[in-house]
Design a protein around this motif. Structure first.
Motif, PDB file in Angstrom:
ATOM      1  N   VAL A   9       0.851  -1.188   0.000  1.00 53.44           N
ATOM      2  CA  VAL A   9       0.000   0.000   0.000  1.00 53.44           C
ATOM      3  C   VAL A   9       0.886   1.237   0.000  1.00 53.44           C
ATOM      4  N   SER A  10       0.558   2.210  -0.827  1.00 54.33           N
ATOM      5  CA  SER A  10       1.367   3.417  -0.938  1.00 54.33           C
ATOM      6  C   SER A  10       1.293   4.245   0.330  1.00 54.33           C
ATOM      7  N   PHE A  11       2.324   5.064   0.538  1.00 52.62           N
ATOM      8  CA  PHE A  11       2.323   5.940   1.706  1.00 52.62           C
ATOM      9  C   PHE A  11       1.132   6.891   1.700  1.00 52.62           C
ATOM     10  N   PRO A  12       0.810   7.565   0.584  1.00 52.16           N
ATOM     11  CA  PRO A  12      -0.347   8.465   0.623  1.00 52.16           C
ATOM     12  C   PRO A  12      -1.629   7.773   1.049  1.00 52.16           C
ATOM     13  N   ARG A  13      -1.808   6.518   0.613  1.00 52.79           N
ATOM     14  CA  ARG A  13      -3.027   5.821   1.029  1.00 52.79           C
ATOM     15  C   ARG A  13      -2.954   5.468   2.512  1.00 52.79           C
ATOM     16  N   ARG A  20      -3.625  10.487   8.936  1.00 53.75           N
ATOM     17  CA  ARG A  20      -2.289  11.055   9.189  1.00 53.75           C
ATOM     18  C   ARG A  20      -1.634  10.414  10.417  1.00 53.75           C
ATOM     19  N   PHE A  21      -1.803   9.102  10.532  1.00 53.32           N
ATOM     20  CA  PHE A  21      -1.169   8.296  11.565  1.00 53.32           C
ATOM     21  C   PHE A  21      -1.559   8.755  12.973  1.00 53.32           C
ATOM     22  N   THR A  22      -2.837   9.146  13.109  1.00 48.53           N
ATOM     23  CA  THR A  22      -3.383   9.498  14.425  1.00 48.53           C
ATOM     24  C   THR A  22      -4.284   8.396  14.982  1.00 48.53           C
ATOM     25  N   LEU A  23      -4.829   7.535  14.109  1.00 47.66           N
ATOM     26  CA  LEU A  23      -5.664   6.443  14.607  1.00 47.66           C
ATOM     27  C   LEU A  23      -4.816   5.493  15.453  1.00 47.66           C
ATOM     28  N   GLY A  24      -5.414   4.987  16.511  1.00 49.12           N
ATOM     29  CA  GLY A  24      -4.692   4.104  17.414  1.00 49.12           C
ATOM     30  C   GLY A  24      -3.947   4.830  18.516  1.00 49.12           C
ATOM     31  N   LEU A  25      -3.985   6.171  18.500  1.00 51.18           N
ATOM     32  CA  LEU A  25      -3.332   6.954  19.550  1.00 51.18           C
ATOM     33  C   LEU A  25      -4.370   7.459  20.545  1.00 51.18           C
ATOM     34  N   PRO A 443       4.384   3.846   9.859  1.00 53.41           N
ATOM     35  CA  PRO A 443       4.561   4.368   8.499  1.00 53.41           C
ATOM     36  C   PRO A 443       5.690   3.697   7.731  1.00 53.41           C
ATOM     37  N   GLY A 444       6.547   2.974   8.434  1.00 54.79           N
ATOM     38  CA  GLY A 444       7.599   2.229   7.748  1.00 54.79           C
ATOM     39  C   GLY A 444       8.922   2.953   7.661  1.00 54.79           C
ATOM     40  N   PHE A 445       8.991   4.177   8.139  1.00 55.78           N
ATOM     41  CA  PHE A 445      10.258   4.920   8.104  1.00 55.78           C
ATOM     42  C   PHE A 445      10.192   6.059   9.110  1.00 55.78           C
ATOM     43  N   VAL A 446      11.368   6.579   9.434  1.00 54.88           N
ATOM     44  CA  VAL A 446      11.481   7.761  10.286  1.00 54.88           C
ATOM     45  C   VAL A 446      12.076   8.882   9.445  1.00 54.88           C
ATOM     46  N   PRO A 447      11.422  10.013   9.354  1.00 51.92           N
ATOM     47  CA  PRO A 447      11.964  11.112   8.548  1.00 51.92           C
ATOM     48  C   PRO A 447      13.367  11.520   9.012  1.00 51.92           C
ATOM     49  N   GLU A 448      14.191  11.860   8.041  1.00 54.06           N
ATOM     50  CA  GLU A 448      15.550  12.335   8.317  1.00 54.06           C
ATOM     51  C   GLU A 448      15.554  13.853   8.100  1.00 54.06           C
ATOM     52  N   VAL A 449      15.419  14.582   9.187  1.00 52.93           N
ATOM     53  CA  VAL A 449      15.203  16.033   9.122  1.00 52.93           C
ATOM     54  C   VAL A 449      16.450  16.769   9.579  1.00 52.93           C
ATOM     55  N   PHE A 499       6.827  15.283   9.894  1.00 52.63           N
ATOM     56  CA  PHE A 499       7.503  15.372   8.601  1.00 52.63           C
ATOM     57  C   PHE A 499       7.356  14.101   7.767  1.00 52.63           C
ATOM     58  N   LEU A 500       6.393  13.279   8.094  1.00 54.36           N
ATOM     59  CA  LEU A 500       6.218  12.040   7.342  1.00 54.36           C
ATOM     60  C   LEU A 500       5.902  12.314   5.873  1.00 54.36           C
ATOM     61  N   GLU A 501       4.929  13.181   5.633  1.00 53.51           N
ATOM     62  CA  GLU A 501       4.567  13.474   4.248  1.00 53.51           C
ATOM     63  C   GLU A 501       5.707  14.166   3.522  1.00 53.51           C
ATOM     64  N   ALA A 502       6.389  15.100   4.195  1.00 60.89           N
ATOM     65  CA  ALA A 502       7.513  15.783   3.566  1.00 60.89           C
ATOM     66  C   ALA A 502       8.618  14.807   3.191  1.00 60.89           C
ATOM     67  N   GLN A 503       8.863  13.803   4.054  1.00 63.49           N
ATOM     68  CA  GLN A 503       9.889  12.818   3.721  1.00 63.49           C
ATOM     69  C   GLN A 503       9.469  11.973   2.533  1.00 63.49           C
TER      70      GLN A 503
END
Length: 708
Positions: A9-13, A20-25, A443-449, A499-503
C-alpha cells in the motif's frame, strides 16, 4: 507499539487510511480528580476510525475498554446529521464512533453522542445506556454533579436526567436562524471556541450562547457533479460583512432566564467562557478589530458584569487556551503579551519567565499552574509555575509535549525527533507509574530532518533529502518548498511524525524545504505581528530567505534553477502567490484550496490581519492573487486544486483566479475534487491527489531542466 503497514500500500493511502497516523493513539485524555483513573479515547488499531472510551487504572497500569461503539450499534452502523458534520468540519474531526465525551467532577458518569443519540456510561461498572431523546443530538455534556445531561438538537438546548427521565427543552429557537448552545462559525473556525454552553458548578443552571445568524450573508454550496441536488444554504460571515448576533444567557433548570450584559457595541465577539467553583463566571469578550478585550465577572442573579481585566494591543490580541480562568482562592489567570514575550499572569502580574513564550494553560490547581511553552520555538515543553511564582520545566527530552493533569497525576505526551511514535507516560509525584498503549500504524520509516536557521531573522527551516541520499555524489536535486507559512500555525517542530509526508515527497527525488516565517507562533509579539497588512510580502519573502539559506548550505546537492512549491489552504495561497509574484525564483506550483481574494474569507481571521476591507481596500487588493495579472507575460506551471463543497475556503476562490488567469491569457491547470470539503480524508482521493501533485511538479521541473 506500532502496527506494521502493508508493504503493498502506498504511503499516501496509508496516511489517509490512518488519518495522518493518528488512529490508534490516545486522545481526549481526562485524569480523575482522585488521580486513580485516566480516561481517554482510542481506536482499536491504526486503520479503524471508530473511537472507543477507555480507562487506565493508575495503580495497576491495567487498561479497560469501557464503551465500544461497535458493540452498542451492532450492524446498524453510525449516522450523522448535517449539523454534526458541519461541527466536525469546523474542528477538523475526521474520526468516527465516540469523538468526544464529558464527565462529572467525580468521573463517575460519562456522556457522549453516538449516531445522533445521547449515551451515558456509569464508569464504575461500564454500564452504558442510550437515553430516550430526540435524534441528531449535538454536544451532550453531563453537569459537574453527575445528575443531568444538556445537549443541543435542532437549535434547542435540552436537559435530560442521566437515568433518562425528565427530558425537556430548556430553551428553544425563537427565530428561523436562531440556535441555542452552539458555537457560531467565526468562533468555531477562528477562535477555537467549539462550545456554546457551560454548566454551573452546582449543576442548577448554565450559561448558554444564543446565536442569531439572520445578519450573516447566505452563500449557496452546490455540488456541480450532482446538478439535480439542491444547493445547500450556508451562512458565511465574509470579511467586511455582518457577523452573527451572539448573546449569552444564564438559564436555570427551572426555565428562568437572565441575559448577561456587556457592551456588545464595543465587544462583538464572545471569545471565552469559564465557570468554576473558584469564583463568579468569567467571560472574555473581544472587539471586532481584536485590539481590545475585556475579562468580565458575571453577577449570578442580575447578569450584570464587572470588569476584572482590560486587555489592549495596538495590532491585535491573541486568545489563549485555558485562560482566562480563576485559580483556587480567586486569583485571575491570564496569558498576555508583555513586551515581546507571551507571559502567564496572576491578577495582572507576570509570573512566568521573561524568556518563556507561554502557549497554553493545561490545568490550574491550588499550588501550581501547568502550561506549555517554548524558549526555542521548534520545541514545546511543559512547565509547572507555582502560585508563588517558582517555575520548573517538567519535560526533559527535546521535542513537543502536551499533558493532562488531575489528582496529583499527569499524563505527559511526548513526540520527538528519533521516532514517529509518541509516548503517553503517566506520572504520579514526578515518577512514571504507567503508560497508555499506542496502536498507531507504522509508516515504515522515520523522517531524516535537518534543521537550520535562515537569514538574519533566523527563520526556522527543516530540510529533507531522499533517505540515504549521498551528498555531493549525485546529480543536484530539484527543490520543493512545502509551507503552510501563514499566521498562528507552525510546522517546523522537532517531532519526526510531523515530517512524514515531507519525507515521502523527498523520497520521490526532491529536496523538500519546510519553513516557518514571520507570523508563526512561539517567537514573540514582534515576530507574529510583522505580517499585519502584508501577507503577500512578508510570508513570501521569508520563504525566499529559507530557500536561499538551503542553497547556500547544500549548494552541491540542490538545483536552485528548479524550484517548486506546494501547499494547502494558506499554503495554497502562498504557493500560487510564489509563481505569480516571484517566477524568477519559483518555477512550478501546486496550490490546494487557496484563498485567492481575502474579501471572500471570514471576518474574524481576515480582519485580524488585514483590517476591514471598507477601511483598507488597498490592503486587500495588494494581498489578492487576482491583482496585477494583466502585467504578466507568462506564469510558471500552476495547478489549482479545490474541493467543490469546501465551506471554509469556498471553491469560488479557485474559480475566480482561474477566470482571471484565463482573461489575462495565462495558462494553468485546475483539478476539481468532486464532493470534497476543506479536508480530503477519502483514501482514494488522497492517494491519487498526492501522486498527481508530485507528478505535476516533477514533470514541470524536468521540462525546465531539459529546456535549459
Amino acid at each position: 507499539m506500532t502496527e506494521p503497514a502493508e508493504t503493498s500500500v502506498s504511503f499516501p493511502r496509508l496516511q489517509a487510511r490512518s488519518l495522518r497516523f493518528t488512529l490508534g493513539l490516545p486522545r481526549a485524555i481526562t485524569v480523575a480528580a482522585d488521580g486513580e483513573r485516566v480516561y481517554f479515547l482510542r481506536t482499536p488499531d491504526g486503520e479503524t476510525r471508530t473511537g472507543a472510551l477507555w480507562v487506565l487504572n493508575t495503580q495497576t497500569g491495567v487498561e479497560q475498554c469501557l464503551v465500544d461503539p461497535d458493540v452498542l450499534l451492532g450492524d446498524g452502523g453510525e449516522t450523522l446529521s448535517e449539523t454534526e458534520r458541519a461541527r466536525r468540519e469546523r474542528s477538523r474531526e475526521t474520526a468516527a464512533g465516540i469523538v468526544g465525551y464529558s464527565m462529572d467532577d467525580a468521573a463517575e458518569v460519562a456522556a457522549f453522542a453516538l449516531s445522533g443519540s445521547v449515551w451515558v456510561c456509569r464508569t464504575a461498572s461500564g454500564a452504558t445506556t442510550a437515553l430516550d431523546t430526540p435524534s441528531s443530538v449535538i454536544d451532550p455534556r453531563v453537569d459537574p454533579t453527575g445528575r443531568h445531561v444538556a445537549y443541543v438538537v435542532d437549535g434547542a438546548l435540552r436537559i435530560v436526567g442521566v437515568d433518562g427521565t425528565l427530558d425537556y427543552p430548556l430553551v428553544e429557537p425563537d427565530g428561523p436562524e436562531v440556535s441555542w448552545g452552539l458555537a457560531e462559525f467565526a468562533a468555531a473556525e477562528e477562535m477555537d471556541r467549539h462550545r456554546g454552553f457551560w454548566w454551573a458548578p452546582d449543576g442548577q443552571s448554565l450559561l448558554v450562547a444564543r446565536v442569531d445568524d439572520t445578519p450573516v450573508s447566505t452563500w449557496w454550496l452546490a455540488d456541480p457533479a450532482n446538478p439535480a441536488q439542491e444547493p445547500t444554504p450556508h451562512r458565511y460571515p465574509a470579511a467586511g460583512t455582518p457577523n452573527a448576533d451572539v448573546t449569552l444567557w444564564r438559564i436555570g433548570l427551572d426555565g428562568s432566564r437572565t441575559e448577561i450584559v456587556w457592551d456588545r457595541g464595543t465587544y462583538e465577539y464572545l471569545a471565552r467562557v469559564s465557570w468554576t467553583e473558584h469564583g463568579d463566571p468569567l467571560v472574555q469578550v473581544l472587539s471586532r478589530d481584536q485590539r481590545e478585550a475585556a475579562v468580565l465577572a458575571v453577577e449570578y442573579d442580575s447578569g450584570e458584569t464587572t470588569l476584572v481585566r482590560a486587555q489592549h494591543d495596538d495590532v491585535w490580541l491573541d486568545l489563549a487556551h485555558g485562560a482566562p480562568a480563576y485559580a483556587p482562592g480567586g486569583r485571575l489567570v491570564t496569558v498576555e503579551d508583555v513586551e515581546d514575550t507571551k507571559r502567564l499572569l496572576l491578577d495582572g502580574s507576570p509570573v512566568s519567565p521573561d524568556d518563556l513564550q507561554v502557549r497554553s494553560v493545561v490545568s490550574i490547581d491550588a499550588d501550581s499552574i501547568l502550561v506549555t511553552g517554548s524558549v526555542e520555538p521548534t520545541e514545546v515543553h511543559l512547565w509547572r509555575i507555582g502560585i508563588g511564582g517558582d517555575c520548573v520545566q517538567v519535560s526533559d527530552a527535546p521535542g513537543t509535549w502536551e499533558a493532562a493533569r488531575g489528582g496529583g497525576v499527569e499524563v505527559r505526551v511526548h513526540s520527538g525527533a528519533e521516532t514517529t511514535l509518541p509516548t503517553y507516560a503517566v506520572h504520579r509525584d514526578g515518577t512514571e507509574v504507567a503508560r497508555l498503549a499506542t496502536r498507531m500504524l507504522d509508516p515504515g520509516f522515520v523522517p531524516e530532518v535537518r534543521f537550520l536557521d535562515a537569514g538574519d531573522d533566523a527563520v526556522r527551516t527543516a530540510v529533507l533529502f531522499p533517505r540515504g541520499h549521498q551528498h555531493g555524489d549525485v546529480a543536484r536535486l530539484p527543490i520543493v518548498m512545502n509551507p503552510y507559512g501563514g499566521p498562528h500555525a507552525q510546522r517546523v517542530l522537532r517531532s519526526a511524525r510531523r515530517f512524514l509526508e515531507a519525507q515521502w515527497i523527498a523520497d520521490q527525488g526532491f529536496c523538500v524545504v519546510v519553513a516557518d516565517g514571520r507570523g508563526t507562533p512561539g517567537r514573540g509579539r514582534a515576530w507574529d505581528r510583522a505580517l499585519r497588512d502584508d501577507f503577500a510580502g512578508v510570508t513570501l519573502d521569508d520563504q525566499v530567505t529559507a530557500l536561499d539559506a538551503v542553497v547556500d548550505k547544500y549548494g552541491s546537492d540542490v538545483d536552485p534553477s528548479r524550484v517548486g512549491i506546494m501547499g494547502w489552504s494558506y499554503g495554497g495561497y502562498l504557493s500560487a502567490l510564489a509563481v505569480l509574484r516571484r517566477p524568477d525564483v519559483f518555477h512550478a506550483a501546486v496550490a490546494g484550496a487557496p484563498v485567492t481574494d481575502w474579501r471572500l474569507y471570514d471576518t474574524c481571521y481576515t480582519e485580524r490581519y488585514l483590517g476591514h476591507p471598507d477601511e483598507q481596500p488597498e490592503v486587500y487588493d495588494a494581498n489578492s492573487l487576482l491583482d496585477g495579472l494583466d502585467d504578466l507575460d507568462d506564469v510558471p506551471p500552476l495547478m489549482l486544486v479545490h474541493g467543490t463543497v469546501d465551506d471554509n475556503v469556498v471553491v469560488a476562490h479557485t474559480l475566480r483566479l482561474s477566470s482571471a488567469l484565463l482573461a489575462a491569457g495565462l495558462g494553468h491547470a485546475v483539478l476539481p475534487l468532486t464532493g470534497v470539503t476543506h479536508m480530503t480524508p477519502q483514501e482514494v482521493v488522497a492517494e491519487n491527489l498526492a501522486m498527481l501533485e508530485v507528478d505535476f511538479l516533477r514533470t514541470a521541473l524536468e521540462r525546465r531542466r531539459d529546456e535549459r
